[in-house]
Design an enzyme around this catalytic site. Structure first.
Site, PDB file in Angstrom:
ATOM      1  CB  ALA A 251      -0.927  -0.002   1.222  1.00  0.00           C
ATOM      2  CG  MET A 252       2.045   5.450  -1.722  1.00  0.00           C
ATOM      3  SD  MET A 252       3.532   5.576  -0.690  1.00  0.00           S
ATOM      4  CE  MET A 252       3.596   7.352  -0.433  1.00  0.00           C
ATOM      5  CD  GLU A 253       2.828   6.519   3.300  1.00  0.00           C
ATOM      6  OE1 GLU A 253       3.929   6.966   3.663  1.00  0.00           O
ATOM      7  OE2 GLU A 253       2.682   5.366   2.858  1.00  0.00           O
ATOM      8  CG  ASN A 254      -0.761   7.961  -2.743  1.00  0.00           C
ATOM      9  OD1 ASN A 254       0.418   8.185  -2.932  1.00  0.00           O
ATOM     10  ND2 ASN A 254      -1.357   6.840  -3.158  1.00  0.00           N
ATOM     11  CD  GLU A 285      -0.383   2.180   3.908  1.00  0.00           C
ATOM     12  OE1 GLU A 285      -0.008   3.332   3.627  1.00  0.00           O
ATOM     13  OE2 GLU A 285       0.397   1.242   4.130  1.00  0.00           O
ATOM     14  CG  HIS A 288       1.407   6.360   6.846  1.00  0.00           C
ATOM     15  ND1 HIS A 288       2.587   6.706   7.463  1.00  0.00           N
ATOM     16  CD2 HIS A 288       1.578   5.089   6.389  1.00  0.00           C
ATOM     17  CE1 HIS A 288       3.430   5.686   7.396  1.00  0.00           C
ATOM     18  NE2 HIS A 288       2.842   4.697   6.752  1.00  0.00           N
TER      19      HIS A 288
END
Length: 598
Positions: A251-254, A285, A288
């Site tokens: 995952a990525m916390e944009n 996430e 974040h």
């Protein structure tokens, strides 16, 4: 090849204050490239100084004050700066097929095409011209032209006018947190606490998107984290979660638009352990949004802190706010074991390391940065007390909201909340590699906890005394012990099983005294507490790997646990360890018998 040094980033941050980016992406010009137009507005504290923008793409034009600019080695030099500047850059950018920048994917199931942005670590410059470092935050105003029939999702609420999608201005964001995804997405939305929650996946996976459970975990995590952090979700009134194709991480916390691997959209039946892991990632996430996005590290040497804290919050949120149980047992058997392995390897390193440039930012990003870091923060939380710990965290968020920080800024707020100096704690736990081993030995005054480590750390642990009663191994009492130095007298009397680090609140290997080891070998399956059982089996595994325990003894102790263990993730771990013990750690003539026993 692009590479930004810490020194360059520090000089640029001292020089500039970036106000905004106006970003226009045209996704209608073909299958290989897209057009990116960026207008960046910024101030300079030292008129006459020089700096540079970054762009990893083909420059079409760059204009400053009516004058064209050059482009070389992924940089656009900016000389003789004025107090206020405005630069417009038009670039022809390549779609990626490997996940970085703006990734383009055509679904083999139905031929539909999707694009999704990944700006981390320094890949924002593959999409737009920018000052690509985490501490130069700015407001982003994004407009996207997309093919007809596409939906565009990004960091803020969006309005559609035909094929043009215009996003509301964002809160101040680091470049690596900017996000745009576009395509004929399947989407489901619902409103919770005034925030529109969105779930998105490609059309061919729509039937597999288990929205009810995903929304339930998201709602519970949001309520819990808003309460713990003492402030509302900080990025407007939308929170989207996208399951994107070809994503090369979990995952990525944009900010406001978190991306996940499509592996989290199950096509077949999955275990409760798998669902718990997905829930932990969702909560990780989301954490974040406050710790990492609202307040962002100044430079990549504190990236571990973002991830370690989110890791801790992911597990604690799922434990306290969702239907899933066995969270800390899973942490002990899975993630924490990853940290122990990494810390025992020749490549071990301090949790908080030196990052001289972006090229080397992720060299030490491993089980130490995630799992050991989370365990150490959990140890600090237990030592200070949860309320004191989060009082400090809330003060940190209040003081630095919208800005960038280093570890010292967090420690200052924790010290103020706790009324104690944490310099020594940070030095021994964060700046020194290696894992302490804790053992017990008897003395006339009671048991002594012995610490074996080049660095003698403070450990606040519980010591559990367990006794055999009617064929069960039952907790008799649990005593809090503050381990300091090489030897700590506890006054605790021996028992059938003396379990150091009961409740698993520190990061240390544990070893058993002779009586406790005999009890564990014969009665591990009779220990009813799943976390205590996990600690004991993990300690046996560590001792086997460290050549302090014969494989046959490990197999004899742990194999019966499979009859009583119900957690699928724990069973999976134990089966893998038992197979390794039987296949690699036993003498050849015994391997067949050992495997048969498993």
């Amino acid at each position: 090849m692009r590479n930004l040094t810490r020194g360059e980033a520090q000089r640029r941050a001292a020089l500039l204050e970036v106000a905004s980016y106006d970003l226009h992406l045209d996704l209608t010009v073909g299958a290989e490239h897209f057009l990116s137009t960026t207008v960046v507005t910024f101030g300079c504290s030292e008129p006459g100084a020089s700096t540079f923008l970054e762009l990893d793409a083909e420059l079409v034009s760059a204009v400053r004050g009516g004058r064209p600019l050059e482009h070389r080695d992924c940089r656009i030099p900016l000389d003789d700066l004025a107090a206020q500047e405005r630069v417009e850059v038009v670039a022809r950018c390549a779609y990626s097929r490997t996940g970085e920048g703006l990734h383009r994917f055509t679904d083999p199931a139905d031929g539909r095409t999707y694009v999704s942005m990944q700006a981390f670590l320094d890949d924002a410059q593959r999409v737009f011209a920018c000052f690509d470092q985490p501490d130069l935050k700015a407001v982003f105003r994004v407009v996207v032209d997309a093919p007809e029939g596409w939906t565009v999702v990004g960091n803020a609420r969006v309005e559609q006018d035909g094929c043009r999608w215009t996003f509301a201005p964002t809160e101040p964001l680091s470049t690596y947190l900017v996000h745009v995804s576009a395509g004929p997405w399947h989407g489901v939305t619902q409103v919770h606490d005034g925030i529109e929650l969105g779930l998105w996946c490609r059309q061919s996976l729509a039937e597999h998107l288990d929205a009810d459970e995903l929304f339930a975990v998201t709602r519970a995590s949001l309520d819990h984290q808003q309460r713990v952090f003492g402030r509302r979700y900080p990025f407007g009134d939308t929170y989207d979660q996208l399951f994107v194709p070809d994503f090369d991480n979990d995952a990525m916390e944009n900010a406001g638009a978190v991306t996940f691997t499509e592996d989290f959209v199950p096509r077949s039946r999955v275990t409760q352990g798998w669902r718990r892991r997905r829930a932990m990632t969702i909560a990780h996430e989301m954490a974040h949004m406050w710790f990492g996005d609202l307040v962002t590290m100044r430079w990549w040497d504190d990236l571990w802190l973002n991830e370690s804290f989110a890791e801790l919050m992911g597990y604690s949120t799922v434990d306290e706010a969702t239907r899933f149980d066995g969270v800390w047992t899973d942490f002990c058997h899975g993630r924490k074991a990853w940290g122990y392995r990494a810390d025992a390897a020749p490549t071990t390193h301090p949790i908080s390391g030196d990052v001289p440039d972006t090229r080397r930012a992720l060299l030490n990003f491993d089980g130490i940065s995630y799992a050991k870091g989370a365990a150490v923060l959990r140890q600090l939380q237990a030592a200070l007390g949860p309320e004191t710990f989060f009082t400090g965290v809330r003060a940190y968020l209040d003081r630095h909201a919208g800005g960038s920080t280093s570890l010292g800024d967090l420690l200052a707020e924790l010290e103020a909340a706790a009324g104690r100096d944490l310099t020594g704690w940070a030095r021994s736990w964060l700046q020194e590699p290696g894992t302490s081993t804790l053992r017990t030995e008897e003395s006339p005054q009671g048991l002594v906890v012995c610490q074996e480590s080049p660095v003698l750390r403070e450990h606040r642990i519980d010591v559990g005394r367990y006794g055999l009663e009617g064929g069960r191994l039952v907790l008799q009492d649990r005593v809090a012990v503050h381990v300091r130095g090489a030897r700590t007298l506890t006054g605790i009397r021996p028992a059938d099983l003396v379990l150091l680090n009961d409740r698993d609140l520190t990061f240390a290997k544990i070893r058993f005294d002779g009586r406790s080891l005999a009890t564990v070998v014969d009665h591990l399956a009779d220990l009813e507490d799943p976390l205590a059982r996990a600690l004991c089996s993990a300690a046996l595994w560590d001792a086997l790997r460290d050549a302090e325990l014969p494989a046959a003894t490990y197999l004899r102790a742990v194999t019966p646990v499979l009859r009583v263990e119900s957690d699928p993730s724990v069973v999976e771990t134990l089966l893998a360890q038992l197979a390794t013990a039987a296949g690699r750690f036993t003498a050849p003539q015994r391997q067949r018998a050992a495997r048969a026993g498993v």
